[in-house]
Write a protein that holds these residues in place. Structure first.
Motif, PDB file in Angstrom:
ATOM      1  N   LEU A  66      49.123  63.352  -1.763  1.00 36.17           N
ATOM      2  CA  LEU A  66      49.604  62.173  -2.424  1.00 36.17           C
ATOM      3  C   LEU A  66      48.589  61.446  -3.348  1.00 36.17           C
ATOM      4  N   LEU A  67      48.844  61.061  -4.479  1.00 43.37           N
ATOM      5  CA  LEU A  67      47.962  60.224  -5.361  1.00 43.37           C
ATOM      6  C   LEU A  67      47.975  58.840  -4.698  1.00 43.37           C
ATOM      7  N   PRO A  68      47.055  58.196  -5.081  1.00 44.07           N
ATOM      8  CA  PRO A  68      46.777  56.636  -4.665  1.00 44.07           C
ATOM      9  C   PRO A  68      48.215  55.867  -4.838  1.00 44.07           C
ATOM     10  N   ASN A  69      49.118  56.100  -5.850  1.00 48.58           N
ATOM     11  CA  ASN A  69      50.134  55.393  -6.126  1.00 48.58           C
ATOM     12  C   ASN A  69      51.414  56.134  -5.405  1.00 48.58           C
ATOM     13  N   LEU A  70      51.174  57.166  -4.445  1.00 53.38           N
ATOM     14  CA  LEU A  70      52.054  57.561  -3.653  1.00 53.38           C
ATOM     15  C   LEU A  70      53.032  58.606  -4.426  1.00 53.38           C
ATOM     16  N   SER A  71      52.616  59.181  -5.539  1.00 51.87           N
ATOM     17  CA  SER A  71      53.217  60.134  -6.182  1.00 51.87           C
ATOM     18  C   SER A  71      52.318  61.588  -5.941  1.00 51.87           C
ATOM     19  N   TYR A  72      53.016  62.461  -6.628  1.00 52.95           N
ATOM     20  CA  TYR A  72      52.175  64.057  -6.618  1.00 52.95           C
ATOM     21  C   TYR A  72      52.567  64.671  -8.007  1.00 52.95           C
ATOM     22  N   GLU A  73      51.823  65.518  -8.168  1.00 53.29           N
ATOM     23  CA  GLU A  73      52.202  66.366  -9.401  1.00 53.29           C
ATOM     24  C   GLU A  73      53.259  67.546  -9.032  1.00 53.29           C
ATOM     25  N   GLU A  74      54.133  67.733  -9.597  1.00 50.92           N
ATOM     26  CA  GLU A  74      55.115  68.800  -9.724  1.00 50.92           C
ATOM     27  C   GLU A  74      54.554  69.985 -10.411  1.00 50.92           C
ATOM     28  N   VAL A  75      54.344  70.999  -9.760  1.00 52.45           N
ATOM     29  CA  VAL A  75      53.929  72.294 -10.270  1.00 52.45           C
ATOM     30  C   VAL A  75      54.818  73.449 -10.414  1.00 52.45           C
ATOM     31  N   VAL A  96      65.311  77.053 -19.737  1.00 53.63           N
ATOM     32  CA  VAL A  96      64.905  77.810 -18.516  1.00 53.63           C
ATOM     33  C   VAL A  96      64.920  77.324 -17.205  1.00 53.63           C
ATOM     34  N   LYS A  97      65.470  78.172 -16.072  1.00 49.79           N
ATOM     35  CA  LYS A  97      65.480  77.606 -14.771  1.00 49.79           C
ATOM     36  C   LYS A  97      64.261  77.745 -14.155  1.00 49.79           C
ATOM     37  N   VAL A  98      63.426  76.629 -13.894  1.00 48.44           N
ATOM     38  CA  VAL A  98      62.293  76.677 -13.191  1.00 48.44           C
ATOM     39  C   VAL A  98      62.496  76.426 -11.729  1.00 48.44           C
ATOM     40  N   LEU A  99      61.501  77.184 -11.051  1.00 44.18           N
ATOM     41  CA  LEU A  99      61.349  77.021  -9.617  1.00 44.18           C
ATOM     42  C   LEU A  99      60.264  76.259  -9.390  1.00 44.18           C
ATOM     43  N   TRP A 100      60.127  75.190  -8.715  1.00 45.79           N
ATOM     44  CA  TRP A 100      58.806  74.165  -8.475  1.00 45.79           C
ATOM     45  C   TRP A 100      58.256  74.323  -6.929  1.00 45.79           C
ATOM     46  N   ARG A 101      57.059  74.105  -6.888  1.00 40.90           N
ATOM     47  CA  ARG A 101      56.252  74.242  -5.738  1.00 40.90           C
ATOM     48  C   ARG A 101      56.950  73.179  -4.721  1.00 40.90           C
ATOM     49  N   ASN A 102      56.895  73.343  -3.502  1.00 39.19           N
ATOM     50  CA  ASN A 102      57.178  72.756  -2.586  1.00 39.19           C
ATOM     51  C   ASN A 102      58.818  72.279  -2.677  1.00 39.19           C
ATOM     52  N   HIS A 103      59.641  73.253  -3.257  1.00 42.63           N
ATOM     53  CA  HIS A 103      61.104  73.172  -3.307  1.00 42.63           C
ATOM     54  C   HIS A 103      61.569  74.538  -3.088  1.00 42.63           C
ATOM     55  N   VAL A 104      62.811  74.505  -2.586  1.00 44.93           N
ATOM     56  CA  VAL A 104      63.773  75.819  -2.090  1.00 44.93           C
ATOM     57  C   VAL A 104      64.277  76.155  -3.699  1.00 44.93           C
ATOM     58  N   ILE A 105      64.719  77.519  -3.581  1.00 44.60           N
ATOM     59  CA  ILE A 105      65.453  77.894  -4.820  1.00 44.60           C
ATOM     60  C   ILE A 105      66.681  77.229  -5.229  1.00 44.60           C
ATOM     61  N   GLU A 106      67.377  76.519  -4.264  1.00 50.76           N
ATOM     62  CA  GLU A 106      68.439  75.829  -4.635  1.00 50.76           C
ATOM     63  C   GLU A 106      68.174  74.642  -5.378  1.00 50.76           C
ATOM     64  N   GLU A 107      66.963  74.053  -5.045  1.00 50.89           N
ATOM     65  CA  GLU A 107      66.519  72.934  -6.125  1.00 50.89           C
ATOM     66  C   GLU A 107      65.989  73.414  -7.547  1.00 50.89           C
ATOM     67  N   ALA A 108      65.875  74.483  -7.948  1.00 53.27           N
ATOM     68  CA  ALA A 108      65.577  74.750  -8.968  1.00 53.27           C
ATOM     69  C   ALA A 108      66.117  74.106 -10.294  1.00 53.27           C
ATOM     70  N   THR A 109      65.565  73.795 -11.414  1.00 46.85           N
ATOM     71  CA  THR A 109      66.049  72.786 -12.323  1.00 46.85           C
ATOM     72  C   THR A 109      66.174  73.513 -13.570  1.00 46.85           C
ATOM     73  N   TRP A 110      67.198  73.106 -14.478  1.00 45.82           N
ATOM     74  CA  TRP A 110      67.245  73.661 -15.889  1.00 45.82           C
ATOM     75  C   TRP A 110      66.262  72.628 -16.776  1.00 45.82           C
ATOM     76  N   GLU A 111      65.229  73.397 -17.444  1.00 45.54           N
ATOM     77  CA  GLU A 111      64.439  72.435 -18.474  1.00 45.54           C
ATOM     78  C   GLU A 111      64.431  72.954 -19.760  1.00 45.54           C
ATOM     79  N   LEU A 112      63.961  72.214 -20.844  1.00 49.62           N
ATOM     80  CA  LEU A 112      64.068  72.777 -22.036  1.00 49.62           C
ATOM     81  C   LEU A 112      62.763  73.849 -22.404  1.00 49.62           C
ATOM     82  N   GLU A 113      63.281  74.930 -22.997  1.00 51.21           N
ATOM     83  CA  GLU A 113      62.232  75.934 -23.127  1.00 51.21           C
ATOM     84  C   GLU A 113      61.094  75.599 -23.779  1.00 51.21           C
TER      85      GLU A 113
END
Length: 124
Positions: A66-75, A96-113
């Motif tokens: 966690l960063l000082p402002n209680l956020s973290y970077e999604e990778v 494109v459907k992106v799998l993010w760190r600290n997330h399971v496959i069901e939480e993958a999101t569609w993002e602009l390519e």
């Protein structure tokens, strides 16, 4: 991604925590792990879910940086799928459907390519 406003945890379930005390009629104080010491530990009943113990189910609790402002970077970890959406005027938008760190496959999101190529070119 933040844990919500004013340092509170997001409504998404993140783990079982012991209830330390009842505060009023609708709030509880929870015992949070040391890595969440900067997060407010009082929650309304509506945010909590009863935990039914099931020994076959093992929870993963990964520490977040966690960063000082209680956020973290999604990778992003990997690109799982891609599709092209065709609009009315023959314009095409790639997703494109992106799998993010600290997330399971069901939480993958569609993002602009195009946006993903600019920010995370190493995935392509």
């Amino acid at each position: 991604m933040r844990f919500g406003k004013k340092g509170k945890l997001s409504p998404r379930y993140i783990g079982p925590f012991k209830i330390l005390a009842r505060i009023g009629e609708r709030a509880y104080r929870l015992a949070l792990p040391p890595d969440l010491d900067r997060v407010h530990n009082v929650f309304l009943v509506s945010m909590l879910r009863k935990y039914l113990s099931n020994f076959s189910y093992v929870l993963r609790h990964e520490a977040l940086d966690l960063l000082p402002n209680l956020s973290y970077e999604e990778v992003p970890v990997q690109i799982m799928d891609c599709k092209v959406k065709v609009l009315r005027r023959n314009k095409e938008i790639g997703f494109v459907k992106v799998l993010w760190r600290n997330h399971v496959i069901e939480e993958a999101t569609w993002e602009l390519e195009e946006e993903m190529r600019q920010r995370y070119s190493y995935l392509f």
